[in-house]
Design an enzyme around this catalytic site. Structure first.
Site, mmCIF file in Angstrom:
data_model
loop_
_atom_site.group_PDB
_atom_site.id
_atom_site.type_symbol
_atom_site.label_atom_id
_atom_site.label_comp_id
_atom_site.label_asym_id
_atom_site.label_seq_id
_atom_site.Cartn_x
_atom_site.Cartn_y
_atom_site.Cartn_z
ATOM 1 N N CYS A 93 -1.842 70.445 -37.998
ATOM 2 C CA CYS A 93 -2.489 70.633 -39.300
ATOM 3 C C CYS A 93 -1.512 70.371 -40.440
ATOM 4 N N CYS A 98 -4.711 68.353 -41.340
ATOM 5 C CA CYS A 98 -5.418 68.855 -42.538
ATOM 6 C C CYS A 98 -4.660 68.616 -43.843
ATOM 7 N N LYS A 101 -3.869 64.927 -44.813
ATOM 8 C CA LYS A 101 -5.203 64.327 -44.999
ATOM 9 C C LYS A 101 -5.809 64.754 -46.341
ATOM 10 N N TYR A 236 -14.650 62.784 -37.326
ATOM 11 C CA TYR A 236 -14.001 63.322 -38.524
ATOM 12 C C TYR A 236 -12.858 62.411 -38.992
ATOM 13 N N GLU A 240 -12.621 60.167 -42.354
ATOM 14 C CA GLU A 240 -11.735 60.660 -43.425
ATOM 15 C C GLU A 240 -10.662 59.623 -43.763
ATOM 16 N N HIS A 504 -24.824 77.906 -63.685
ATOM 17 C CA HIS A 504 -25.143 76.607 -64.266
ATOM 18 C C HIS A 504 -24.038 76.166 -65.204
ATOM 19 N N GLU A 509 -25.244 75.594 -57.250
ATOM 20 C CA GLU A 509 -26.500 76.262 -57.616
ATOM 21 C C GLU A 509 -27.719 75.559 -57.013
HETATM 22 P P1 FAD Z 1 -1.287 72.265 -32.986
HETATM 23 O O1 FAD Z 1 -1.376 72.575 -34.431
HETATM 24 O O2 FAD Z 1 -1.496 70.856 -32.580
HETATM 25 O O3 FAD Z 1 0.160 72.765 -32.507
HETATM 26 C C1 FAD Z 1 0.616 72.621 -31.191
HETATM 27 C C2 FAD Z 1 2.126 72.435 -31.206
HETATM 28 O O4 FAD Z 1 2.636 72.655 -29.897
HETATM 29 C C3 FAD Z 1 2.545 71.034 -31.587
HETATM 30 O O5 FAD Z 1 3.619 71.072 -32.503
HETATM 31 C C4 FAD Z 1 2.988 70.421 -30.261
HETATM 32 O O6 FAD Z 1 3.918 69.379 -30.407
HETATM 33 C C5 FAD Z 1 3.590 71.643 -29.586
HETATM 34 N N1 FAD Z 1 3.668 71.545 -28.122
HETATM 35 C C6 FAD Z 1 2.763 71.014 -27.277
HETATM 36 N N2 FAD Z 1 3.168 71.154 -26.006
HETATM 37 C C7 FAD Z 1 4.355 71.790 -26.056
HETATM 38 C C8 FAD Z 1 5.262 72.229 -25.051
HETATM 39 N N3 FAD Z 1 5.014 72.032 -23.774
HETATM 40 N N4 FAD Z 1 6.388 72.862 -25.446
HETATM 41 C C9 FAD Z 1 6.651 73.061 -26.756
HETATM 42 N N5 FAD Z 1 5.824 72.672 -27.738
HETATM 43 C C10 FAD Z 1 4.680 72.048 -27.394
HETATM 44 N N6 FAD Z 1 -8.686 71.198 -39.000
HETATM 45 C C11 FAD Z 1 -9.247 71.841 -40.043
HETATM 46 O O7 FAD Z 1 -9.599 73.019 -39.929
HETATM 47 N N7 FAD Z 1 -9.429 71.211 -41.250
HETATM 48 C C12 FAD Z 1 -9.052 69.941 -41.449
HETATM 49 O O8 FAD Z 1 -9.229 69.402 -42.553
HETATM 50 C C13 FAD Z 1 -8.450 69.240 -40.375
HETATM 51 N N8 FAD Z 1 -8.052 67.979 -40.540
HETATM 52 C C14 FAD Z 1 -7.434 67.347 -39.508
HETATM 53 C C15 FAD Z 1 -7.030 66.035 -39.715
HETATM 54 C C16 FAD Z 1 -6.418 65.346 -38.704
HETATM 55 C C17 FAD Z 1 -5.955 63.938 -38.932
HETATM 56 C C18 FAD Z 1 -6.199 65.986 -37.446
HETATM 57 C C19 FAD Z 1 -5.507 65.255 -36.336
HETATM 58 C C20 FAD Z 1 -6.615 67.273 -37.232
HETATM 59 C C21 FAD Z 1 -7.244 67.964 -38.266
HETATM 60 N N9 FAD Z 1 -7.691 69.269 -38.102
HETATM 61 C C22 FAD Z 1 -8.285 69.919 -39.143
HETATM 62 C C23 FAD Z 1 -7.566 69.958 -36.810
HETATM 63 C C24 FAD Z 1 -6.358 70.907 -36.794
HETATM 64 O O9 FAD Z 1 -5.188 70.207 -37.158
HETATM 65 C C25 FAD Z 1 -6.198 71.502 -35.389
HETATM 66 O O10 FAD Z 1 -7.410 72.102 -35.004
HETATM 67 C C26 FAD Z 1 -5.099 72.541 -35.326
HETATM 68 O O11 FAD Z 1 -3.866 72.022 -35.740
HETATM 69 C C27 FAD Z 1 -4.967 73.063 -33.876
HETATM 70 O O12 FAD Z 1 -3.954 74.023 -33.800
HETATM 71 P P2 FAD Z 1 -3.235 74.345 -32.416
HETATM 72 O O13 FAD Z 1 -2.398 75.548 -32.672
HETATM 73 O O14 FAD Z 1 -4.208 74.374 -31.327
HETATM 74 O O15 FAD Z 1 -2.284 73.110 -32.111
HETATM 75 P P1 NAP Z 2 -14.017 62.913 -32.591
HETATM 76 O O1 NAP Z 2 -14.591 63.686 -33.719
HETATM 77 O O2 NAP Z 2 -14.272 63.338 -31.221
HETATM 78 O O3 NAP Z 2 -14.486 61.399 -32.781
HETATM 79 C C1 NAP Z 2 -14.071 60.378 -31.922
HETATM 80 C C2 NAP Z 2 -14.785 59.078 -32.307
HETATM 81 O O4 NAP Z 2 -14.242 58.001 -31.563
HETATM 82 C C3 NAP Z 2 -16.263 59.115 -31.994
HETATM 83 O O5 NAP Z 2 -16.926 58.379 -33.002
HETATM 84 C C4 NAP Z 2 -16.341 58.373 -30.638
HETATM 85 O O6 NAP Z 2 -17.559 57.724 -30.432
HETATM 86 C C5 NAP Z 2 -15.260 57.342 -30.814
HETATM 87 N N1 NAP Z 2 -14.674 56.877 -29.563
HETATM 88 C C6 NAP Z 2 -14.264 57.620 -28.514
HETATM 89 N N2 NAP Z 2 -13.722 56.832 -27.563
HETATM 90 C C7 NAP Z 2 -13.812 55.563 -28.014
HETATM 91 C C8 NAP Z 2 -13.431 54.317 -27.498
HETATM 92 N N3 NAP Z 2 -12.835 54.215 -26.303
HETATM 93 N N4 NAP Z 2 -13.663 53.201 -28.226
HETATM 94 C C9 NAP Z 2 -14.248 53.292 -29.429
HETATM 95 N N5 NAP Z 2 -14.637 54.455 -29.997
HETATM 96 C C10 NAP Z 2 -14.420 55.580 -29.285
HETATM 97 O O7 NAP Z 2 -12.445 62.841 -32.709
HETATM 98 P P2 NAP Z 2 -11.487 62.742 -33.914
HETATM 99 O O8 NAP Z 2 -12.132 62.101 -35.116
HETATM 100 O O9 NAP Z 2 -10.275 62.097 -33.350
HETATM 101 O O10 NAP Z 2 -11.205 64.269 -34.286
HETATM 102 C C11 NAP Z 2 -10.708 65.197 -33.311
HETATM 103 C C12 NAP Z 2 -10.952 66.619 -33.761
HETATM 104 O O11 NAP Z 2 -10.091 66.950 -34.849
HETATM 105 C C13 NAP Z 2 -12.354 66.860 -34.277
HETATM 106 O O12 NAP Z 2 -13.204 67.284 -33.243
HETATM 107 C C14 NAP Z 2 -12.167 67.954 -35.300
HETATM 108 O O13 NAP Z 2 -12.463 69.220 -34.765
HETATM 109 C C15 NAP Z 2 -10.718 67.879 -35.709
HETATM 110 N N6 NAP Z 2 -10.667 67.434 -37.112
HETATM 111 C C16 NAP Z 2 -11.201 68.214 -38.088
HETATM 112 C C17 NAP Z 2 -11.216 67.756 -39.398
HETATM 113 C C18 NAP Z 2 -11.804 68.591 -40.486
HETATM 114 O O14 NAP Z 2 -11.999 69.777 -40.295
HETATM 115 N N7 NAP Z 2 -12.095 68.022 -41.639
HETATM 116 C C19 NAP Z 2 -10.699 66.536 -39.692
HETATM 117 C C20 NAP Z 2 -10.178 65.761 -38.691
HETATM 118 C C21 NAP Z 2 -10.163 66.232 -37.388
HETATM 119 P P3 NAP Z 2 -18.777 58.400 -29.594
HETATM 120 O O15 NAP Z 2 -19.521 59.257 -30.568
HETATM 121 O O16 NAP Z 2 -19.520 57.220 -29.119
HETATM 122 O O17 NAP Z 2 -18.171 59.201 -28.477
#
Ligand code: FAD
Ligand code: NAP
Length: 531
Positions: A93, A98, A101, A236, A240, A504, A509
Site C-alpha cells: 500500500c 494505494c 496510486k 482496479y 486506475e 447543499h 446530497e
Molecule cells: P502487503 O502490504 O503486501 O505487505 C506484505 C509484506 O511482506 C511485503 O513487504 C512483502 O515483501 C513482505 N514479505 C512477503 N513474504 C515475506 C517473507 N517470506 N519474509 C519477509 N517478508 C515478506 N487497497 C486499498 O484499500 N485502497 C487502495 O486504493 C489500494 N490501491 C492499491 C493499488 C495498487 C497498485 C495495489 C497493488 C494495491 C492496492 N491496494 C489498495 C491493496 C493494498 O495495497 C493491499 O490490500 C494491502 O497492501 C495488503 O496488505 P498485506 O499486509 O496483506 O500485504
Molecule cells: P483484479 O481486480 O483481479 O483484475 C485483474 C484483471 O486482469 C481482470 O480484468 C482480469 O480479467 C484480467 N486478467 C487476468 N488474467 C489475465 C490474462 N492472463 N490476460 C489478460 N487479462 C487478464 O486484479 P488487480 O487489478 O491486479 O487488483 C488486485 C487487487 O488489488 C484487487 O482485487 C483489489 O482488492 C486491490 N486493489 C484495490 C484498489 C482500491 O482499493 N482502489 C486499487 C488497486 C488494487 P477477467 O475479469 O477476465 O478475469
C-alpha cells in the site's frame, strides 16, 4: 534461578544509570523477560509473536500486540521486480499501491483542474505548454514514500517492535528462519506466527512479458516517461493506472479480456468504462495479449487476439506495456508445508479468528483465500488478531459490506451488494433500485461532461426498504461512500435516507434526493443533463 537473578540485577543496575525514558524501557523488558522465564505451563519461547510481512496487516498486528506486553518481531523483505525496482518497509500500500496510486490520481485531477481554472478566470499564459514533468512527479511521490518508510521504522522502534529486514520461512510451526539482507541467518523461536506476506503482480505466460513489460510495482518510480501505454487487465489496478496515465497526458489503451471490474455492479462498471472512453482511453474488449517484442528503436510491438481467435489478431507499437492482470500471494518462499499449513489456490484459508489450520499460526491481508484485498481490511483484521491473542478479545473480523473505491478519473465508490447480487440473493421482485443522474455544480462553469455522474441505492422492496448496496460514480466518491458505509452498517433504510436533509450544494446530497425507481421506468436523467 541464580542466572535469572543475575540477569535481573544487572538490568536493574543498568536502570539506575539510565535516563527516565530508558529506565522505563528496560523495566518493561525486565517484566517481559520475567514473565517468559516463569511461564507456568512449561512453554518457553524467544518471542511471543513473529509476524512475517511488514505491510498493512503485519505492522498493524505487531504494533497492537506490543500494547499488551507481547515481545514481537516483524520480518519484511522485498524482492526486486524483473526491472530491478525495490522499496522499503511498509508493504504494498505504502510503496507500490494505494499511496503512490492516489498521488498520481491527484496529479491527474490537478491537470483537469488547471484546464477548468481558465473558465473560472485564472489566466494561464500559454495553456498549450502546461504539461506534466514525469521525473518531478515520480521524485515527489518517491520522496513522500521514503518519508513514510522512515516514520514507520521510527514508530516500530518507539513501540519496541523488533524490525528484521530479512526473508522468513518456516522450519516448523514455532521456528521461523530468517535470511537477513546482509546474508546472515537466524532462527526465531516463537509462540505465535502471523503470516502477512501480501502478494505481487502476475505476468502472463507470453513471449516478452517479463522481459519488456512492467507492472504496478514499477510504474510509480519508472525512470523514463511511460509514453504511449498499453494496459493489460480491467480490474482496479488496470483502470486506475490507465486513468491517471491518460489524465497526465499519455495515450492509453486497455486490453479487456472479458468484463470490466469483475465482482462489481456491472451497470456501474460499464459507466466507469464509458466515462474513461469519453476522456480518450481506448478499450479493446475480448482481447488477450499474445506477444511483446522490442523493436530496434526501443519501442514495443504488442500483438493480441480477440476472443481466442488466432486469425483475429491486432497489433500496436507502444512505449510501455503494463500488466495489471491480478496478483498472487507470496507463499512460495515460506516453506508452509514444514509448518503443516494448507494452501488453497495459492492462498491461505482461516477461521473466524483468522487462525490457519495450524493452532499457533494466523494469517491476515492479501494472502487470505476469498477475502477482499484492501488495506483497511488487512489493518482491522491484524489488530483483531493481536487483541485475540494477547488481550483475550472475542472480537471477530467482519468482512461483510466493506466499502471500496476505484480511483478512476471519475471515481466509483460502492458499499454493500451490487444490483445483480441483490437480485440473486433476494429475487428481482423483492428488490427496489433507486437511481439518478446528477449534475455537480462545479462542472457547469468549465462545461465538464456530466454524462456519467450517476448513483443508485439498491434496497429491499418491503417495509422501510433496508438498503443493501450504495453506488456512486462521480467526484470524491471515496469520501462520500465512506460516510454512507457507516450508515449501511447501521441498517439505513430508504425511509431514513429520504428523511435525511442534504447538504447543499454537494454531490453527496444526491443520495438524499433519490426518488425514481428503476421499476417505474421514469427517465432518471435531469432535463438538461446529457446534452
Ligand atoms: P502487503 O502490504 O503486501 O505487505 C506484505 C509484506 O511482506 C511485503 O513487504 C512483502 O515483501 C513482505 N514479505 C512477503 N513474504 C515475506 C517473507 N517470506 N519474509 C519477509 N517478508 C515478506 N487497497 C486499498 O484499500 N485502497 C487502495 O486504493 C489500494 N490501491 C492499491 C493499488 C495498487 C497498485 C495495489 C497493488 C494495491 C492496492 N491496494 C489498495 C491493496 C493494498 O495495497 C493491499 O490490500 C494491502 O497492501 C495488503 O496488505 P498485506 O499486509 O496483506 O500485504
Ligand atoms: P483484479 O481486480 O483481479 O483484475 C485483474 C484483471 O486482469 C481482470 O480484468 C482480469 O480479467 C484480467 N486478467 C487476468 N488474467 C489475465 C490474462 N492472463 N490476460 C489478460 N487479462 C487478464 O486484479 P488487480 O487489478 O491486479 O487488483 C488486485 C487487487 O488489488 C484487487 O482485487 C483489489 O482488492 C486491490 N486493489 C484495490 C484498489 C482500491 O482499493 N482502489 C486499487 C488497486 C488494487 P477477467 O475479469 O477476465 O478475469
Amino acid at each position: 534461578m541464580i542466572v535469572l537473578n543475575l540477569v535481573k540485577s544487572s538490568l536493574l543496575v543498568a536502570c539506575r544509570s539510565a535516563t527516565n525514558q530508558y529506565r522505563h524501557n528496560i523495566t518493561s523488558n525486565l517484566r517481559l523477560t520475567t514473565v517468559r522465564l516463569f511461564s507456568s505451563n512449561g512453554e518457553s519461547y524467544e518471542y511471543d509473536l513473529v509476524v512475517i510481512g511488514g505491510g498493512s496487516g503485519g505492522l498493524a498486528c505487531a504494533k497492537e500486540a506490543v500494547q499488551f506486553g507481547a515481545k514481537v518481531a516483524v520480518l519484511d523483505f522485498v524482492k526486486p521486480t524483473p526491472l530491478g525496482t525495490k522499496w522499503g518497509l511498509g508493504g504494498t500500500c505504502v510503496n507500490v499501491g494505494c499511496i503512490p496510486k492516489k498521488l498520481m490520481h491527484q496529479a491527474s485531477l490537478l491537470g483537469e483542474a488547471i484546464h477548468d481554472s481558465q473558465a473560472y478566470g485564472w489566466e494561464i499564459e500559454k495553456p498549450e505548454n502546461v504539461k506534466i514533468n514525469w521525473t518531478k512527479l515520480t521524485e515527489s511521490v518517491q520522496n513522500h514514500i521514503k518519508s513514510v518508510n522512515w516514520v514507520t521504522r521510527v514508530d516500530l522502534r518507539d513501540k519496541k517492535v523488533e524490525y528484521i529486514n530479512g526473508l522468513g520461512y518456516f522450519k516448523d510451526p514455532h521456528n521461523v528462519h530468517v535470511v537477513l539482507k546482509n546474508k546472515t541467518e537466524r532462527t526465531l523461536n516463537t509462540k505465535y506466527v502471523v503470516i502477512a506476506c501480501g502478494g505481487r503482480p502476475n505476468y502472463p505466460d507470453i513471449p516478452g512479458a517479463v522481459e519488456f513489460g512492467i507492472t504496478s510495482d514499477d510504474i510509480f518510480s519508472l525512470e523514463r516517461e511511460p509514453g504511449k501505454t498499453l494496459v493489460v487487465g480491467a480490474g482496479y489496478i488496470g483502470l486506475e493506472c490507465a486513468g491517471f496515465l491518460k489524465g497526465i497526458g499519455y495515450d492509453v489503451s486497455v486490453l479487456v479480456r472479458s468484463i470490466i471490474l469483475r465482482g462489481f455492479d456491472q451497470q456501474m462498471a460499464e459507466l466507469v468504462k464509458a466515462s474513461m472512453a469519453e476522456k480518450g482511453v481506448e478499450f479493446q474488449v475480448g482481447a488477450k495479449p499474445l506477444s511483446v517484442e522490442k523493436q530496434d528503436n526501443g519501442k514495443l510491438l504488442v500483438k493480441w487476439a480477440f476472443n481466442d481467435n488466432p486469425s483475429d489478431v491486432k497489433q500496436d507499437v507502444v512505449d510501455t506495456i503494463l500488466f495489471a492482470i491480478g496478483r498472487h500471494a507470496l507463499v512460495e518462499d515460506m516453506q508452509l508445508d514444514r509448518a503443516g499449513i494448507k494452501v488453497i489456490n495459492g492462498k491461505i484459508d482461516v477461521d473466524v479468528n483468522s487462525k490457519t489450520n495450524v493452532d499457533n499460526i494466523y494469517a491476515v491481508g492479501d494472502v487470505l483465500y476469498k477475502k477482499p484485498e484492501l488495506t483497511p481490511v488487512a489493518i482491522n483484521a491484524g489488530r483483531i488478531i493481536a487483541r485475540h491473542l494477547f488481550n483475550n478479545s472475542k472480537e471477530v473480523m467482519d468482512y461483510e459490506d466493506v466499502a471500496t473505491t476505484v480511483f478512476s478519473p471519475l471515481e466509483y465508490g460502492s458499499v454493500g451488494l451490487s444490483e445483480e447480487n441483490a437480485i440473486s440473493r433476494h429475487g428481482e421482485d423483492n428488490i427496489e433500485v433507486y437511481h439518478a443522474y446528477y449534475k455537480p455544480t462545479e462542472f457547469f462553469v468549465p462545461q465538464r461532461s456530466v454524462r456519467y455522474c450517476y448513483l443508485k441505492a439498491v434496497a429491499l422492496r418491503e417495509g422501510d426498504q433496508k438498503i443493501l448496496g450504495m453506488h456512486f460514480l462521480g467526484p470524491a466518491a471515496g469520501e462520500i461512500i465512506q460516510g454512507f458505509a457507516a450508515a449501511l452498517k447501521s441498517g439505513i433504510t430508504m425511509k431514513i435516507l429520504k428523511n435525511t436533509v442534504g447538504i447543499h450544494p454537494t454531490v453527496a446530497e444526491e443520495f438524499t434526493r433519490l426518488l425514481i425507481t428503476k421499476r417505474s421506468g421514469v427517465d432518471p436523467t435531469p432535463a438538461t443533463c446529457c446534452s
